[in-house]
Design a protein around this motif. Structure first.
Motif, PDB file in Angstrom:
ATOM      1  N   ASN A   1      49.450 -16.664  45.232  1.00 43.73           N
ATOM      2  CA  ASN A   1      49.021 -17.677  44.260  1.00 43.73           C
ATOM      3  C   ASN A   1      48.308 -16.961  43.121  1.00 43.73           C
ATOM      4  O   ASN A   1      47.389 -16.175  43.356  1.00 43.73           O
ATOM      5  CB  ASN A   1      48.083 -18.688  44.921  1.00 43.73           C
TER       6      ASN A   1
ATOM      7  N   ASN B   1      42.784 -20.648  47.303  1.00 44.48           N
ATOM      8  CA  ASN B   1      43.806 -19.806  47.945  1.00 44.48           C
ATOM      9  C   ASN B   1      44.484 -18.854  46.967  1.00 44.48           C
ATOM     10  O   ASN B   1      45.620 -18.429  47.175  1.00 44.48           O
ATOM     11  CB  ASN B   1      44.858 -20.683  48.636  1.00 44.48           C
ATOM     12  N   VAL B   2      43.769 -18.518  45.891  1.00 46.52           N
ATOM     13  CA  VAL B   2      44.326 -17.635  44.858  1.00 46.52           C
ATOM     14  C   VAL B   2      44.106 -16.180  45.252  1.00 46.52           C
ATOM     15  O   VAL B   2      43.039 -15.817  45.747  1.00 46.52           O
ATOM     16  CB  VAL B   2      43.678 -17.952  43.491  1.00 46.52           C
TER      17      VAL B   2
ATOM     18  N   LEU C   1      48.633 -21.256  38.195  1.00 47.96           N
ATOM     19  CA  LEU C   1      47.533 -22.186  37.980  1.00 47.96           C
ATOM     20  C   LEU C   1      46.843 -21.763  36.686  1.00 47.96           C
ATOM     21  O   LEU C   1      46.478 -20.599  36.521  1.00 47.96           O
ATOM     22  CB  LEU C   1      46.542 -22.119  39.148  1.00 47.96           C
TER      23      LEU C   1
ATOM     24  N   GLN D   1      54.758 -21.751  37.623  1.00 47.09           N
ATOM     25  CA  GLN D   1      54.167 -21.583  38.954  1.00 47.09           C
ATOM     26  C   GLN D   1      52.695 -21.171  38.930  1.00 47.09           C
ATOM     27  O   GLN D   1      52.014 -21.247  39.953  1.00 47.09           O
ATOM     28  CB  GLN D   1      54.983 -20.540  39.742  1.00 47.09           C
TER      29      GLN D   1
END
Length: 387
Positions: free
Chosen positions: A85, A43-44, A30, A28
């Motif tokens: 995220n 959007n982290v 990035l 999940q």
């Protein structure tokens, strides 16, 4: 974001992640890889980075720090009921000089702070906190640092910086951004009486290991008031982390250190978090404990209450307690039951202190004030405001 000093994740480890179980963290996140580059951070909320720097460890021995063991343990865990995220930005390698490494870390943390992304730093020597702290130079208010450590690490500010003296440099070096330093878990026999006395004269907070172990909730208000938090892995006892570098029989156990990491995460103000003094000699148990510390920090971030906003504070319940020549003003959140105490604002003091008028406290502080006992942290903060 263009940070050429960031090294991508090891390819073999990345292949392990993508072929791992479908719902664990590895599937999940990035990830910064050689082929895809640094991930889009639009959007982290949380970004993990490791820093391969340990040249200022007292008694330094050259060692390449391999953080893949921590990552492998972390990626194997399953997320909680999170709505976050998370990105892994890879590693910052040793610069030509330690100052180069500091500059790289400071630049990265500063950029992430501007994007409202919380950096989770996995570091070698703990003097890296200096670079973590200097990233706040652009911030408009003074900052509070909490350090979970068996030592104060004040050192001699006149001497060169090391992993045992970086706090002294933070105190004396310009620009002066530090409002408060809090140590959680110090052990008296590791600290000179001169350092203990200096902590008191500077009105800094210090909580002994036994005090915290007896009632870990006493540090929740301190974490709630922190902007940056660092954890020295040597604050964990040797049997809990099962590691040869750590030979301290006393320290926090695994449950306690994870609870402290969660307190740091759940604080609305903590905007960067570091775990330091890692070496590659940690056992599988030690690496898994560090992975779980990261997990609990993220768990805390997920459950933040966002009570630092003006709209949230409008709902606080106000209590006034006459004591000596003062009237102490307490506030309680009806939503979370958390408490704050008001610090009188000194109009001619440093304008960076304006946001420090509400000091997190606990219900016991209110009860003590009702019994005509002035809370110690209120007194210290008021004195710092007056200086």
């Amino acid at each position: 974001m263009d940070f050429e000093f960031l090294r991508p994740l090891d390819q073999q480890l990345f292949e392990e992640i993508v072929t791992a179980e479908a719902h664990n963290l590895g599937s999940q996140l990035l990830v910064h890889t050689q082929s895809s580059g640094i991930p889009d951070l639009e959007n982290v909320q949380i970004a993990i980075v490791s820093v391969n720097e340990n040249r200022l460890v007292e008694g330094y021995e050259d060692e390449f720090l391999n953080f893949n063991k921590i990552r492998r343990s972390f990626y194997s865990l399953f997320p909680g009921n999170w709505h976050l995220n998370i990105a892994d930005l890879g590693s910052i390698e040793k610069g030509e000089t330690v100052e180069d490494t500091y500059f790289a870390l400071q630049s990265l943390v500063k950029e992430l702070l501007k994007k409202n992304i919380i950096p989770v730093i996995l570091g070698g020597s703990q003097d890296l906190i200096y670079a973590q702290y200097r990233a706040y130079d652009f911030v408009e208010q003074m900052v509070n640092l909490v350090n979970v450590d068996s030592r104060f690490d004040l050192g001699d500010a006149e001497k060169s910086i090391s992993n045992k003296s970086y706090i002294g440099k933070i105190v004396v070096n310009k620009p002066y951004n530090l409002f408060n330093y809090s140590n959680v878990g110090y052990q008296t026999y590791y600290n000179s009486q001169e350092e203990i006395g200096l902590m008191e004269r500077l009105f800094f907070d210090a909580f002994r290991l036994g005090e915290v172990s007896n009632n870990i909730r006493i540090v929740e208000p301190v974490m709630r008031d922190a902007n940056l938090v660092g954890i020295d892995l040597n604050a964990v006892n040797a049997s809990s982390i099962n590691s040869s570098p750590n030979n301290s029989p006393n320290g926090f156990d695994g449950k306690e250190i994870c609870a402290l990491a969660r307190y740091a995460g759940i604080s609305d103000k903590v905007s960067s978090f570091g775990i330091y003094e890692y070496t590659s000699n940690y056992s599988e148990t030690g690496n898994m404990l560090i992975a779980q510390m990261i997990w609990y920090f993220i768990e805390g971030v997920n459950y933040r209450s966002n009570e630092n906003t003006l709209s949230a504070k409008k709902d606080f319940i106000k209590y006034q307690v006459p004591i000596e020549e003062e009237i102490l003003v307490f506030f309680k959140s009806p939503r979370t039951g958390r408490w704050w105490i008001e610090i009188p604002f000194i109009s001619n003091s440093n304008t960076k202190l304006k946001r420090h008028t509400l000091l997190p406290c606990n219900h016991e502080d209110y009860l003590e004030a009702c019994n005509q006992v002035i809370p110690e942290r209120w007194y210290k903060t008021k004195r710092k405001n007056e200086v």
